[in-house]
Scaffold this active site. Structure first.
Site, PDB file in Angstrom:
ATOM      1  N   ARG A  52      56.310  22.955  23.333  1.00 10.61           N
ATOM      2  CA  ARG A  52      55.219  22.961  24.310  1.00 10.61           C
ATOM      3  C   ARG A  52      53.860  22.992  23.618  1.00 10.61           C
ATOM      4  O   ARG A  52      52.902  22.359  24.071  1.00 10.61           O
ATOM      5  CB  ARG A  52      55.361  24.153  25.265  1.00 10.61           C
ATOM      6  CG  ARG A  52      54.368  24.110  26.422  1.00 10.61           C
ATOM      7  CD  ARG A  52      54.608  25.196  27.448  1.00 10.61           C
ATOM      8  NE  ARG A  52      54.382  26.534  26.890  1.00 10.61           N
ATOM      9  CZ  ARG A  52      54.505  27.654  27.591  1.00 10.61           C
ATOM     10  NH1 ARG A  52      54.880  27.605  28.867  1.00 10.61           N
ATOM     11  NH2 ARG A  52      54.292  28.826  27.024  1.00 10.61           N
ATOM     12  N   LYS A 150      48.556  24.200  27.854  1.00  7.92           N
ATOM     13  CA  LYS A 150      48.212  25.613  27.638  1.00  7.92           C
ATOM     14  C   LYS A 150      46.986  25.646  26.734  1.00  7.92           C
ATOM     15  O   LYS A 150      47.081  25.837  25.517  1.00  7.92           O
ATOM     16  CB  LYS A 150      49.399  26.365  27.035  1.00  7.92           C
ATOM     17  CG  LYS A 150      49.316  27.877  27.172  1.00  7.92           C
ATOM     18  CD  LYS A 150      50.639  28.515  26.803  1.00  7.92           C
ATOM     19  CE  LYS A 150      50.579  30.036  26.877  1.00  7.92           C
ATOM     20  NZ  LYS A 150      50.427  30.549  28.243  1.00  7.92           N
ATOM     21  N   GLU A 183      50.647  29.227  40.858  1.00  5.25           N
ATOM     22  CA  GLU A 183      51.163  30.283  39.994  1.00  5.25           C
ATOM     23  C   GLU A 183      50.231  31.480  40.083  1.00  5.25           C
ATOM     24  O   GLU A 183      49.207  31.436  40.772  1.00  5.25           O
ATOM     25  CB  GLU A 183      51.243  29.784  38.553  1.00  5.25           C
ATOM     26  CG  GLU A 183      49.917  29.305  37.988  1.00  5.25           C
ATOM     27  CD  GLU A 183      50.047  28.660  36.610  1.00  5.25           C
ATOM     28  OE1 GLU A 183      51.167  28.576  36.092  1.00  5.25           O
ATOM     29  OE2 GLU A 183      49.008  28.258  36.064  1.00  5.25           O
TER      30      GLU A 183
END
Length: 285
Positions: A52, A150, A183
Site C-alpha cells: 500500500r 495514505k 470512514e
C-alpha cells in the site's frame, strides 16, 4: 537508551532525528506514510502495508528510492534496534528537500521510520465501547485526492477529529461527497445488522485499511456473513452492533452515535467473536 529513528539509511537518536524546514513533506504535506504494528516481534501484515505504501507513492508520482524488500528490512532493523516486541511503527516517505515553490522538481525523497508505543483510546473503551458523532467535515472528493492514498495531508480528518473532541467524544464518522458513510477520522467502519457484517466499499471515500481487509477474511473463517456495500447514516443509527478498525486502533466497539444507542448499549456477540479472533490472529498469524 535513546529511541532510535531510521532516517535515510542511518539510525539516529530521537533528539537528533530532524528534517529540513525546506522538506516538502513539511511545507506542503507532500508525501505518504504507513502506520504498522509489530506483535511479538513480528511485523503485522507486512506485505500488505508495504504494497500500500508503494501504491500510494505511485499515485502521487513519488519514486521511493529503495526496493520493497529493503524497506521491510529497514522496518525490521528499526524495531530490533529499539528492543521492541510489541510496538507501533510509523513509516514516512516525504518528497524531500526543495525550494519554497510547489514544484517537486529536484526534490530528493526522504525516508523516516519510527518505532514507538501508541494507545489511541483508553483500555476501558475496548471493553465497554465508545460514543461517537457524525462530523460535518466530509472526506476529500476522489477527483481532488483519493482517500485510497495514505498521504501526509490529513487536514480534513484533523478537523473532523477536533469536532469530535469538541463534542466530548473520541471519534467521528465522516461522510463522502454524496452523503454516504465513508470512514472515521482514522479508522474503518463496520456495522452489523441481523447477523450480517457490513462495511463501506473502496469507492465510498475510504482508505482501504489493512486491518479492515483482515476483518473481512476473519469473518469468512468464522462463517460470519460480511459484505462491502454503500451505507447511509441511517444504517449506523439502526445497527445492532458497530465497531471501528485500524492498525493503531485495532478493533474497538461503538455503543452510541449521535446520541443514539447502538443495540443494547454494550459490545455485541458478533463483535466479541471478531475481537477474539483478531487478537488470536495477531499473536499466532
Amino acid at each position: 537508551m535513546a529511541l532510535q529513528i531510521w532516517m535515510d539509511g542511518k539510525l539516529v537518536d530521537k533528539e537528533n532525528a530532524k528534517v529540513s524546514v525546506y522538506d516538502h513533506g513539511l511545507l506542503y504535506g507532500d508525501g505518504v506514510f504507513e502506520g504498522i504494528r509489530a506483535y511479538s516481534g513480528r511485523i503485522f501484515e507486512a506485505d500488505a502495508h508495504i504494497q500500500r505504501l508503494y501504491a500510494s507513492a505511485k499515485a502521487i508520482r513519488l519514486t521511493i528510492p529503495m526496493s520493497p524488500a529493503d524497506m521491510l528490512a529497514a522496518v525490521e532493523q528499526t524495531v530490533k534496534a529499539n528492543h521492541f516486541t510489541d510496538c507501533y511503527i510509523r513509516l514516512l516517505i516525504t518528497r524531500g528537500v526543495g525550494n519554497l515553490g510547489l514544484s517537486p522538481v529536484n526534490c530528493l525523497p526522504s525516508i523516516v521510520i519510527i518505532a514507538d508505543q501508541i494507545q489511541l483510546y483508553p483500555k476501558e473503551m475496548y471493553e465497554k465501547g465508545m460514543s461517537i458523532i457524525t462530523s460535518s467535515v466530509i472526506r476529500n472528493h476522489p477527483n481532488a485526492l483519493s482517500a485510497r492514498i495514505k498521504s501526509l495531508n490529513y487536514l480534513n480528518n484533523i478537523l473532523a477529529k477536533i469536532e469530535a473532541i469538541d463534542a466530548g467524544v473520541p471519534e467521528a464518522v465522516m461522510l463522502n461527497h454524496e452523503g454516504n458513510v465513508a470512514e472515521a477520522t482514522a479508522d474503518n467502519i463496520f456495522v452489523i445488522q441481523q447477523g450480517v457484517v457490513m462495511t463501506p466499499t473502496t469507492s465510498d471515500g475510504i482508505l482501504e485499511g489493512v486491518t479492515r481487509n483482515l476483518i473481512l477474511r476473519l469473518c469468512e473463517r468464522l462463517n460470519i456473513p460480511a459484505v462491502e456495500k454503500v451505507l447511509q447514516r441511517h444504517d449506523l443509527y439502526v445497527a445492532d452492533e458497530f465497531f471501528l478498525t485500524g492498525t493503531g486502533a485495532e478493533v474497538i466497539p461503538v455503543i452510541k452515535i449521535d446520541g443514539r444507542v447502538v443495540g443494547d448499549g454494550v459490545p455485541g456477540p458478533v463483535t466479541k467473536r471478531i475481537l477474539e479472533a483478531f487478537h488470536k490472529y495477531v499473536r499466532a498469524g
